[in-house]
Design a protein around this motif. Structure first.
Motif, PDB file in Angstrom:
ATOM      1  N   GLU A 117      96.395  10.528 136.738  1.00  0.00           N
ATOM      2  CA  GLU A 117      95.450  10.757 135.646  1.00  0.00           C
ATOM      3  C   GLU A 117      94.155  11.393 136.134  1.00  0.00           C
TER       4      GLU A 117
ATOM      5  N   GLU B 193      99.133  15.275 131.160  1.00  0.00           N
ATOM      6  CA  GLU B 193      98.722  16.575 131.701  1.00  0.00           C
ATOM      7  C   GLU B 193      98.770  16.554 133.224  1.00  0.00           C
TER       8      GLU B 193
ATOM      9  N   GLY C  69      95.113  15.044 136.354  1.00  0.00           N
ATOM     10  CA  GLY C  69      94.829  15.246 134.933  1.00  0.00           C
ATOM     11  C   GLY C  69      93.394  15.612 134.627  1.00  0.00           C
ATOM     12  N   GLU C  70      92.466  15.095 135.411  1.00  0.00           N
ATOM     13  CA  GLU C  70      91.046  15.381 135.179  1.00  0.00           C
ATOM     14  C   GLU C  70      90.547  16.562 136.011  1.00  0.00           C
TER      15      GLU C  70
ATOM     16  N   LYS D 245      95.627  12.543 129.488  1.00  0.00           N
ATOM     17  CA  LYS D 245      95.283  13.019 130.830  1.00  0.00           C
ATOM     18  C   LYS D 245      96.373  12.678 131.848  1.00  0.00           C
TER      19      LYS D 245
END
Length: 126
Positions: free
Chosen positions: A41, A7, A45-46, A4
């Motif tokens: 993150e 990403e 990412g989330e 995450k």
């Protein structure tokens, strides 16, 4: 780093710009690195990678929410991000006008002023 984070780092760089993100991470220290990791993150990412809203729509929302919170430093970043995500100056203007009614004229005036600084800086750097 976890999946995450990786990403999130990709999305964060795409929206806010590689230079800004790398500077933020490189300038982080023992005190604030945890915040950089959390933001990358969790936020990027989330949430930013979730289906359901396009980046463009997320930028519209962020401009409105950050205006309501009256956070000019973050607004500068997200004006650039909104442009990177395909919003036009006209659309950004309309977000701020909408915010003037629902969040208050002073907050919207500050957002117009902050966005104009970003537009001017970007024009100078062309």
């Amino acid at each position: 780093m976890g999946e995450k984070f990786i990403e999130g780092l990709e999305v964060r760089k795409a929206v806010l710009g590689v230079e800004h993100v790398e500077r933020s991470l490189n300038n982080a220290n023992d005190f604030n690195m945890a915040m950089q990791e959390l933001v990358t993150e969790y936020c990027w990412g989330e949430v930013w990678t979730r289906p359901g809203l396009e980046r463009r729509e997320r930028s519209l929302l962020n401009l409105a929410m950050i205006t309501a919170l009256n956070r000019p430093h973050e607004l500068k970043l997200h004006v650039r991000g909104a442009l990177n995500n395909g919003l036009s100056k006209e659309e950004i203007k309309e977000v701020f006008l909408q915010c003037a009614i629902y969040c208050g004229v002073p907050a919207a005036i500050d957002s117009f002023r902050t966005a104009q600084q970003v537009f001017d800086e970007m024009e100078e750097n062309k």
